[in-house]
Scaffold this active site. Structure first.
Site, PDB file in Angstrom:
ATOM      1  N   CYS A  67      -0.791 -16.435  23.987  1.00 21.31           N
ATOM      2  CA  CYS A  67       0.377 -15.548  23.912  1.00 21.31           C
ATOM      3  C   CYS A  67       0.947 -15.348  25.318  1.00 21.31           C
ATOM      4  O   CYS A  67       2.149 -15.438  25.547  1.00 21.31           O
ATOM      5  CB  CYS A  67      -0.010 -14.189  23.329  1.00 21.31           C
ATOM      6  SG  CYS A  67      -0.839 -14.241  21.740  1.00 21.31           S
ATOM      7  N   CYS A 171       6.602  14.524  -1.573  1.00 15.80           N
ATOM      8  CA  CYS A 171       5.659  15.064  -0.584  1.00 15.80           C
ATOM      9  C   CYS A 171       6.300  15.120   0.800  1.00 15.80           C
ATOM     10  O   CYS A 171       6.295  16.154   1.459  1.00 15.80           O
ATOM     11  CB  CYS A 171       4.391  14.205  -0.503  1.00 15.80           C
ATOM     12  SG  CYS A 171       3.147  14.616  -1.738  1.00 15.80           S
ATOM     13  N   HIS A 172       6.846  13.981   1.244  1.00 15.36           N
ATOM     14  CA  HIS A 172       7.140  13.831   2.666  1.00 15.36           C
ATOM     15  C   HIS A 172       8.540  14.298   3.077  1.00 15.36           C
ATOM     16  O   HIS A 172       8.822  14.386   4.261  1.00 15.36           O
ATOM     17  CB  HIS A 172       6.889  12.384   3.079  1.00 15.36           C
ATOM     18  CG  HIS A 172       5.445  11.980   2.897  1.00 15.36           C
ATOM     19  ND1 HIS A 172       4.438  12.499   3.670  1.00 15.36           N
ATOM     20  CD2 HIS A 172       4.845  11.170   1.986  1.00 15.36           C
ATOM     21  CE1 HIS A 172       3.270  12.000   3.261  1.00 15.36           C
ATOM     22  NE2 HIS A 172       3.488  11.195   2.240  1.00 15.36           N
ATOM     23  N   CYS A 213      -1.881   5.752  -0.062  1.00 11.84           N
ATOM     24  CA  CYS A 213      -0.852   6.615  -0.674  1.00 11.84           C
ATOM     25  C   CYS A 213      -0.649   6.227  -2.135  1.00 11.84           C
ATOM     26  O   CYS A 213      -0.613   7.087  -3.021  1.00 11.84           O
ATOM     27  CB  CYS A 213       0.489   6.467   0.041  1.00 11.84           C
ATOM     28  SG  CYS A 213       0.570   7.195   1.670  1.00 11.84           S
TER      29      CYS A 213
END
Lengths: 252, 149, 107
Positions: A67, A171-172, A213
């Site tokens: 890399c 929820c979020h 989740c």
């Protein structure tokens, strides 16, 4: 099955909150975990970053570049890169997150077999590259070729799913900041991933977290790198636009 | 670093000290055995041991703990060993540290597992043979979102 | 996978107390419970950590299964003379990971 019952009960009694600003993941951490995230001498995720640097410098085969051989010093060349992912790959038209871009580079430029999603090497290299963008603001593009992926991700976020019939947004968005058992519900941004999660005792990817989740609401768990999670990842990254990269974060 | 106040210190002489001072009819628990193994014939006295540990921990998988023992750490007066015990862990003895005057101060840190909410007991063995103890209660809270769903 | 990071200031004044902070990558598998297939999982933990300074032991720790995965260990030493601080983590397989740090002492 104790969680779903309590989760469903809690959501029933809570009134919908008004849409508020999206707050970074660290805002939902306890003071102890925030301190751990900021102290590199204690942060276990730095062990993965260090491994990632090794992989970055390693020559994969005699006639193939490392890399570093192409990209040089990651501190300079990779700075800010992670804030722009997921992005659409111009040649293939596919949406790629950082993990899949690394895999593409490995296969096409280094002529090596893919590391594999969630493999130690890919997690380490992703954590190392993401670390070069720590504290920089998220800046993904959602226009042009990215638009259809973004729309699909946004729809996924608002779609009720699973046996609990819950959307991510319930929820979020609607209940962020409220308590759910011993947790404070976060805004669900992915800016900390790959993250060191105490539950895992290890660094894991955003897709690993998303699979948890999905299971939590008793919905289909998609594969690592699946289009569904990639689209969602783009929406989450856009939702977190301007917020700082925290990877590798510490999460519960 | 949070020290134990003198009042509570006397109030807490219970724990380690009382356990060893009181003869027991029933078989010793693993915790009591670990205490005994460390203290030997010495009766632990409450004090000189400060434990810095979060009173509420979000995960029992990794709880940071720092222990500071009051000691000049000289050749003639120093801490030799420190043991960390958790009564409700399957293996109550978590770790044992061996120090010398070369440490300069008797301060050590590590990260521990706590099976559940419980009291963490730390004993320090001094070069004069005395044993001192400190205790802290830790509440381990449950997470809503776990991989097991 | 077994690697470690160590944080320590490389230079100190004679008599100064230097803190050495370490994190080692290890699952600290506490073992003694059945896996999904019903086989007992063997214990595999770092059971010993040791530090020497100029060849003399300055700190030792015995670890049990109650120490967390990827354990953090921090301790102190008085800077006496320029020399190597050698850290060794040994696990149940008998493998020892070693890290050596140079402490330069002035004055």
């Amino acid at each position: 099955m104790r969680l779903p019952a309590s989760l469903a009960a809690l959501l029933l009694i809570l009134p919908a909150a008004t849409a508020a600003e999206i707050r970074p993941g660290r805002d939902f951490l306890s003071p102890e975990l925030r301190a751990l995230q900021e102290d590199e001498a204690r942060h276990p995720g730095m062990l993965w970053v260090e491994q990632g640097e090794e992989v970055w410098r390693r020559t994969p085969a005699l006639d193939k570049p490392s890399c570093a051989g192409c990209h040089g010093d990651a501190a300079g060349t990779m700075r800010g890169v992670a804030t722009r992912y997921p992005m659409v790959d111009r040649a293939s038209g596919r949406l790629l997150n950082l993990e899949l871009r690394i895999e593409q580079c490995r296969m096409e430029r280094q002529g090596q077999p893919a590391f594999g999603y969630e493999s130690p090497e890919l997690l380490a290299l992703t954590a190392y590259i993401a670390y070069q963008s720590r504290s920089l603001p998220m800046t993904v593009r959602i226009d042009g070729a990215a638009a259809p992926f973004f729309d699909a991700g946004r729809a996924f976020f608002h779609e009720r799913q699973g046996q609990l019939n819950l959307a991510c947004s319930q929820c979020h968005d609607d209940n962020a900041g409220r308590r759910l058992r011993g947790d404070v519900i976060s805004n669900g941004v992915g800016t900390g991933f790959p993250a060191y999660r105490l539950e895992w005792n290890a660094v894991g990817s955003l897709h690993r977290r998303l699979r948890a989740c999905s299971l939590g609401v008793r919905a289909v768990q998609f594969d690592y790198g699946s289009p569904d999670y990639l689209n969602l990842e783009l929406y989450l990254a856009w939702r977190a636009r301007g917020l700082p990269m925290e990877a590798p974060a510490v999460r519960r | 670093m949070t020290g134990t106040g003198t009042v509570s210190r006397r109030g807490i002489v219970t724990g380690a000290a009382a356990l060893l001072a009181t003869p027991r009819a029933s078989r010793a628990s693993p915790f009591e055995e670990a205490l005994k193994a460390f203290a030997g014939e010495a009766v632990p006295r409450a004090g000189r041991v400060s434990i810095d540990v979060p009173p509420i921990s979000e995960s029992g998988n990794s709880v940071p703990i720092t222990i500071l023992v009051e000691s000049p750490m000289t050749a003639t007066d120093h801490v030799k060993t420190i043991v960390v015990l958790a009564e409700k862990n399957p293996h109550p003895q978590i770790a044992r540290f061996h120090l010398s005057p070369r440490a300069g101060k008797a301060q050590v840190s590590t990260t521990i597992r706590l099976a559940t909410s419980q009291r963490v007991t730390v004993l320090a063995g001094m070069s004069d043979g005395s044993v001192w103890s400190g205790e802290k209660d830790v509440v381990v809270t449950l997470s809503a979102c776990v991989d097991g769903g | 996978m077994f690697n470690a990071r160590v944080t320590m200031k490389p230079e100190a004044a004679k008599g100064e107390i230097v803190e050495i902070r370490t994190v080692a990558r290890h699952p600290m598998e506490r073992g003694n419970y059945p896996d999904a297939a019903g086989r007992m999982v063997p214990r595999m933990i770092i059971h010993s950590f040791r530090a020497t300074y100029g060849g003399e032991e300055i700190f030792r720790m015995e670890l049990g299964p109650g120490v967390s995965a990827n354990p953090y260990i921090a301790f102190t030493t008085v800077a006496t003379e320029t020399g190597d601080i050698v850290l060794e983590w040994t696990d149940d397989s008998g493998f020892t990971l070693t890290r050596t740090l140079r402490l330069t002492v002035a004055g």
